[in-house]
Design an enzyme around this catalytic site. Sequence first.
Site, PDB file in Angstrom:
ATOM      1  N   PRO A 595       0.955  -1.175   0.023  1.00 46.68           N
ATOM      2  CA  PRO A 595       0.193   0.020  -0.117  1.00 46.68           C
ATOM      3  C   PRO A 595       0.943   1.199  -0.050  1.00 46.68           C
ATOM      4  O   PRO A 595       1.796   1.367   0.710  1.00 46.68           O
ATOM      5  CB  PRO A 595      -0.745  -0.122   1.172  1.00 46.68           C
ATOM      6  CG  PRO A 595      -1.120  -1.479   1.481  1.00 46.68           C
ATOM      7  CD  PRO A 595       0.476  -2.083   0.976  1.00 46.68           C
ATOM      8  N   CYS A 596       0.344   2.225  -0.881  1.00 50.36           N
ATOM      9  CA  CYS A 596       1.213   3.513  -0.823  1.00 50.36           C
ATOM     10  C   CYS A 596       0.436   4.573  -0.059  1.00 50.36           C
ATOM     11  O   CYS A 596       0.911   5.765  -0.227  1.00 50.36           O
ATOM     12  CB  CYS A 596       1.093   4.091  -2.317  1.00 50.36           C
ATOM     13  SG  CYS A 596      -0.390   4.226  -3.043  1.00 50.36           S
TER      14      CYS A 596
END
Length: 637
Positions: A595-596
Amino acid sequence: MAKDSSSSGDDDIDWNTDDDLEVEKMILLKSSVKPRAVTPTSSSSPTETTPDLVQMGSSDQTFATLVEMGYSMDMIARAIKENGPNADASVIIETVLKYSSESEAGSSKSKAIDYFLAMGFDEEKVIKAIHEHGEDNMELIGNALISSAEEEERLPTVKEENLPVVKEGKLPEVKEENDIDWSDSDEEMNYCDLLFSDDEIDPDSPDKFRSLVKMGFSKLEASLALERCGDKVSVEELADFIWAAQLARSFDEFHADPEEKKPRHDAKKRRIDSRRKPSSSTAEEKVRLPNPMIGFGLPNEPGLITHRSLPATALRPPFFYYENVALAPKGVWETISRHLFDVEPEFVDSKYICAAARKRGYVHNLPINNRFQIQPPPKYTISDAFPLSKKWWPTWDKRTKLNCVVTVYGSAKLTKRIREALEPHIGEPPAHVRKYVIDQCRRWNLVWVGPNKTAPLEPDEMENLLGFPKNHTRGGGVSRTVRLKSLGNSFQVDTVAYHLSALKPLFPNGINVLSLFTGIGGAEVALHRLQIPMKVVVSVEISEVNRTILKDFWKQTEQKGLLIEYADVEEMTNDTIEDLMKKYGGFDLVIGGSPCNNLAGGNRVTRSGLDGDHSILFFEYCRILEVVRETTARMRR
């Protein structure tokens, strides 16, 4: 999914929109609520009593459900009386929602109303959004409220008499808006302090910085965009970067999945206890983003790099491939590289491969010679990707590429304002109108669909830009909003396939893949389009919707291999991984992008880098890769 012809009542359902059945969904969600005794309230008229639940028959459960949802008994009784005791539950609920939207919310507000009021939204708009989307669909309600707030607070009302006038070729002065707190480190704030004062723009500031401020961006946004992207890129690219960050924040901050909100304390402990230490070389030499962002080269273009030197520790099998946003906070890519055996990242902007931008970094130990482009090749320009738009595309809109595909889109009110701004003018509009329209088109990725008529991208158009098959995310109860979110967080298939193409001659009989943070299956689609057989794919993806999309793709493309799905990387214990490898003969490729949320430039609240509750899952990728490498070595011995 094919409709069962034997089922009853299907022909009576209107499937034209994603959310037509939200009212029925509410009933199903509340079906476990038991009816309870109801007595008249003190405010009831002496001649009007609460309906007898025994005589209501099938409506008693509906009555109890509405009471449980927080609506007054008088309002419910009125709705039942108006529609009759034998009316469908959906009709009664719609009537109650209508009453609720017409009256002021009192002490009986539902939890949804209280939730959005606490976030600062206007009460009237909250009630209207709940009426339109159903109380249980929090995501759609939030999306509608955010879109409404953005339009009213950020977008100017475009009328000819109040548009700014362009003088001497300068950009018009625009009231500063969207003043987002982009700060994520003291160093960035010090850099900003050097660039400008609080009162005015430094006359010695770079021309591009001054242009961005005159376009309406805050001084902080302009300075950080220049630092992130470099001063060699165009003003248009800098503006695209800021707009993409603003749009990403407006969605991701509100629409994070409940499962994604869980703190990852175990992962953090593993990160702190990491055995790898920074090497002196990586500590001194900062990872820098190249310009242009073309990685080790592009297909069919000169200047291709075909050889590189990998650290000895990275040469051990299996192959690995990790992806994340290129424009991450300072030090993030140094840390990623260090934990992935000091491999140099390959930064690529997909605008050099397809018709949409997508700036990403990739760390991998794949061969880089003998790469080839996926077939059929992607469309390189907007006009190629959407040929029907050519007829309506004005000559003064010079865009050939779209901005980064994100998870939010322009509203009908925005496109109406653009139309109203253009219609008074015959031929080419004046400069200030053109500027306003182009700014909005770039910001929201609008395309031309008629005379003076723009529209946001549809999900199937996004699938086309990102390299997925048509209708890849459609069907199975997946709403438009969820499709947009899933696509916005996916791989750009053409780019990833170009990198993975070097594996084709190495695995003529098929490949075993461990796919972490799978999403909607970008890696699997790339391998399929490269015609690399997938013997075994172990997919780990927390979103049930995304897992369903991948399963549908697997069936529709008639894959011969085995698909095994897990929900959470933290549930992939070392023993589980070793058992899978012994059963299926190991993994040839470990691929994924964690996840960013805490890395993306649009996150002004929790842009804390790899220490964030979501992006810390990068270290789970490292843990799992290490287990696969050690188990592979033992199996080979």
